[in-house]
Design a protein around this motif. Structure first.
Motif, mmCIF file in Angstrom:
data_model
loop_
_atom_site.group_PDB
_atom_site.id
_atom_site.type_symbol
_atom_site.label_atom_id
_atom_site.label_comp_id
_atom_site.label_asym_id
_atom_site.label_seq_id
_atom_site.Cartn_x
_atom_site.Cartn_y
_atom_site.Cartn_z
ATOM 1 N N CYS A 149 0.867 -1.171 0.000
ATOM 2 C CA CYS A 149 0.000 0.000 0.000
ATOM 3 C C CYS A 149 0.902 1.218 0.000
ATOM 4 C CB CYS A 149 -0.957 0.014 1.196
ATOM 5 S SG CYS A 149 -0.133 0.258 2.790
ATOM 6 N N ASP A 150 0.320 2.376 -0.246
ATOM 7 C CA ASP A 150 1.086 3.620 -0.214
ATOM 8 C C ASP A 150 0.775 4.332 1.093
ATOM 9 O OD1 ASP A 150 2.406 6.150 -1.169
ATOM 10 O OD2 ASP A 150 2.365 5.086 -3.082
ATOM 11 N N ASP A 151 0.940 5.634 1.140
ATOM 12 C CA ASP A 151 0.707 6.401 2.361
ATOM 13 C C ASP A 151 -0.773 6.779 2.444
ATOM 14 O OD1 ASP A 151 1.309 7.635 4.702
ATOM 15 O OD2 ASP A 151 2.892 8.893 3.910
ATOM 16 N N GLU A 152 -1.200 7.802 1.721
ATOM 17 C CA GLU A 152 -2.610 8.053 1.428
ATOM 18 C C GLU A 152 -2.717 7.906 -0.083
ATOM 19 O OE1 GLU A 152 -3.644 11.921 2.845
ATOM 20 O OE2 GLU A 152 -3.375 11.402 4.961
ATOM 21 N N SER A 153 -3.615 7.052 -0.564
ATOM 22 C CA SER A 153 -3.462 6.654 -1.960
ATOM 23 C C SER A 153 -4.741 6.139 -2.584
ATOM 24 C CB SER A 153 -2.381 5.565 -2.029
ATOM 25 O OG SER A 153 -2.266 5.023 -3.326
ATOM 26 N N ARG A 221 -2.002 3.240 4.066
ATOM 27 C CA ARG A 221 -1.694 2.384 5.217
ATOM 28 C C ARG A 221 -2.829 2.315 6.226
ATOM 29 N NH1 ARG A 221 3.879 3.513 7.969
ATOM 30 N NH2 ARG A 221 3.447 5.676 7.444
ATOM 31 N N ARG A 222 -3.645 3.358 6.296
ATOM 32 C CA ARG A 222 -4.750 3.358 7.256
ATOM 33 C C ARG A 222 -6.017 2.719 6.697
ATOM 34 N NH1 ARG A 222 -4.329 9.483 9.860
ATOM 35 N NH2 ARG A 222 -2.209 9.280 10.698
ATOM 36 N N ASP A 223 -5.992 2.319 5.436
ATOM 37 C CA ASP A 223 -7.192 1.761 4.806
ATOM 38 C C ASP A 223 -7.287 0.264 5.086
ATOM 39 O OD1 ASP A 223 -8.071 4.180 3.714
ATOM 40 O OD2 ASP A 223 -6.679 3.992 2.043
ATOM 41 N N VAL A 224 -7.486 -0.053 6.352
ATOM 42 C CA VAL A 224 -7.598 -1.440 6.796
ATOM 43 C C VAL A 224 -8.957 -1.579 7.489
ATOM 44 C CG1 VAL A 224 -6.482 -3.321 8.053
ATOM 45 C CG2 VAL A 224 -5.096 -1.468 7.127
ATOM 46 N N ILE A 283 -6.270 13.147 -2.706
ATOM 47 C CA ILE A 283 -6.102 12.085 -3.681
ATOM 48 C C ILE A 283 -7.388 11.913 -4.476
ATOM 49 C CG2 ILE A 283 -4.339 10.826 -2.381
ATOM 50 C CD1 ILE A 283 -6.572 8.966 -1.374
ATOM 51 N N GLY A 284 -7.227 11.534 -5.749
ATOM 52 C CA GLY A 284 -8.379 11.335 -6.624
ATOM 53 C C GLY A 284 -8.821 12.578 -7.356
ATOM 54 N N GLU A 285 -8.265 13.734 -7.003
ATOM 55 C CA GLU A 285 -8.643 14.977 -7.672
ATOM 56 C C GLU A 285 -7.755 15.207 -8.889
ATOM 57 O OE1 GLU A 285 -10.010 17.320 -3.592
ATOM 58 O OE2 GLU A 285 -8.796 18.369 -5.099
ATOM 59 N N SER A 286 -8.349 15.741 -9.932
ATOM 60 C CA SER A 286 -7.586 16.147 -11.110
ATOM 61 C C SER A 286 -7.146 17.600 -10.938
ATOM 62 C CB SER A 286 -8.423 16.005 -12.380
ATOM 63 O OG SER A 286 -8.720 14.645 -12.626
ATOM 64 N N ILE A 317 -4.098 13.269 -8.907
ATOM 65 C CA ILE A 317 -3.363 13.064 -7.660
ATOM 66 C C ILE A 317 -3.570 11.614 -7.232
ATOM 67 C CG2 ILE A 317 -3.088 13.737 -5.256
ATOM 68 C CD1 ILE A 317 -4.161 16.499 -6.002
ATOM 69 N N ALA A 318 -2.490 10.832 -7.303
ATOM 70 C CA ALA A 318 -2.581 9.402 -6.990
ATOM 71 C C ALA A 318 -2.244 9.105 -5.539
ATOM 72 C CB ALA A 318 -1.655 8.601 -7.905
ATOM 73 N N THR A 319 -1.282 9.834 -4.971
ATOM 74 C CA THR A 319 -0.901 9.595 -3.576
ATOM 75 C C THR A 319 -0.637 10.914 -2.880
ATOM 76 O OG1 THR A 319 1.532 9.507 -3.772
ATOM 77 C CG2 THR A 319 0.312 7.502 -4.375
ATOM 78 N N ARG A 320 -0.671 10.840 -1.545
ATOM 79 C CA ARG A 320 -0.380 12.013 -0.729
ATOM 80 C C ARG A 320 0.260 11.545 0.565
ATOM 81 N NH1 ARG A 320 -5.243 16.008 1.221
ATOM 82 N NH2 ARG A 320 -5.450 14.404 2.831
ATOM 83 N N ALA A 321 1.206 12.312 1.077
ATOM 84 C CA ALA A 321 1.865 11.964 2.337
ATOM 85 C C ALA A 321 0.896 12.143 3.498
ATOM 86 C CB ALA A 321 3.092 12.834 2.550
#
Length: 352
Positions: A149-153, A221-224, A283-286, A317-321
């Motif tokens: 997984c990524d960070d926020e993604s 990482r928090r998407d559990v 994330i997810g925004e153009s 935007i695919a990922t964000r810290a």
């Protein structure tokens, strides 16, 4: 189902690591075999949750005689990283002993050289023995899925050009919003497997039909969450059904509708100065070139104590810290763009 443990002796007396392995024997030798692992970076757990629910379904399918191809599943591939807590925080990405990434430094060998991975085995470090054992196991299969997984993604994957567009069925099954087309030039696990598949003993192959090596990034990482993990498990089951690894009369293939983007088109947005991060986009925004992405408070309370970070290209935007303080040069975002973002990118991974 057969259950066994990979046992890795520690580098100091009295230490031993165990990795549970679940195996299902297929009924059709002509069906593809698949290897799936999760949590190679031990603190990335969405894949572990996914495989917990997928194994429930595979056990049921096994009892019903619906397993056609051999399946090997390792839900938690890195007990070394899992035990590394530093001041209360798990350090599951890097080996504290060698300071290397658990998903780097895998040997790049031809498939015919698979057994060389186990040479001089007892003289190697525990982390190296773990890496070589996992790679050796994966190379005994046709399909390899490494769940990260990524960070926020968003949900996305790294897939070598050699496996695309055949691998679009996986992207569709897991409802991915993007695929990053990698160049296969790093020593990450997925690229080491891909290297072996492309170098089966002779010249490098440009495409490898019926083979797959992929890193799946299961959001952040928090998407559990239980519903999310069950839905992803259903998606992975659909992929296995579509490839003929399992039998499912109700399976209906879906088309992939997302983007497939070369790594040269990924804009790595980095912090130009250290500071507190205020994100303006998610994330997810153009975004368009020039759009405000974040504000960095570099000198709190001072006049002109903040700077703006803007997009250099149009894209998604695919990922964000997830951290809200950045050091100079820290990654803030990955933006999947419609054009190459730089011409001097070195082959290999986007991040260490």
């Amino acid at each position: 189902m057969e259950t066994s443990d990979i046992i890795i002796g520690g580098d100091t007396a009295g230490i031993e690591w165990r990795v549970p392995v679940y195996r299902f024997k297929g009924s059709d030798k002509a069906a593809p075999s698949v290897y799936i692992q999760a949590a190679l970076h031990a603190n990335e757990l969405p894949g572990t949750a996914l495989l917990h629910f997928l194994l429930e379904r595979l056990r049921k399918a096994d009892a019903e005689g619906a397993i056609r191809g051999d399946i090997t599943v390792i839900p938690q591939a890195n007990p070394v990283g899992l035990a590394q807590f530093h001041f209360g925080e798990m350090e599951g990405r890097f080996d504290l002993g060698s300071r290397t990434n658990f998903n780097r430094d895998y040997p790049l060998i031809a498939l015919a050289e698979r057994e060389t991975l186990l040479e001089n085995f007892s003289h190697r470090s525990a982390a190296d023995r773990l890496k070589r054992t996992l790679l050796h196991l994966a190379l005994g299969h046709d399909l390899m899925l490494d769940l990260h997984c990524d960070d926020e993604s968003l949900q996305y994957a790294y897939i070598d050009d050699a496996f695309w567009p055949e691998a679009a069925d996986l992207a569709a099954a897991l409802d991915m919003q993007a695929v990053f087309l990698s160049d296969g030039e790093s020593t990450a696990f997925e690229e080491a497997v891909g290297h072996a598949f492309k170098h089966q003993g002779g010249d490098k192959l440009k495409s490898v039909p019926g083979r797959l090596s992929v890193t799946v990034e299961l959001r952040g990482r928090r998407d559990v969450y239980p519903d999310m993990a069950k839905r992803d498990a259903d998606g992975l089951w659909a992929f296995l059904a579509g490839r003929g690894v399992v039998t499912d009369p109700a399976h209906a293939a879906k088309a992939y509708t997302g983007s497939a983007i070369p790594l040269d088109n990924i804009e790595m947005v980095r912090a130009p100065e250290p500071g507190t991060v205020l994100f303006h986009r998610d994330i997810g925004e153009s975004v368009k070139a020039g759009d405000l992405l974040a504000t960095l408070i570099t000198t709190p309370g001072a006049p002109n104590g903040a700077i703006s970070v803007t997009a250099a290209h149009d894209g998604l935007i695919a990922t964000r810290a997830s951290a809200r303080y950045a050091r100079r040069g820290d990654d803030l975002m990955k933006i999947a763009c419609h054009e190459a973002t730089r011409k001097d990118r070195k082959p290999g991974t986007l991040e260490d």
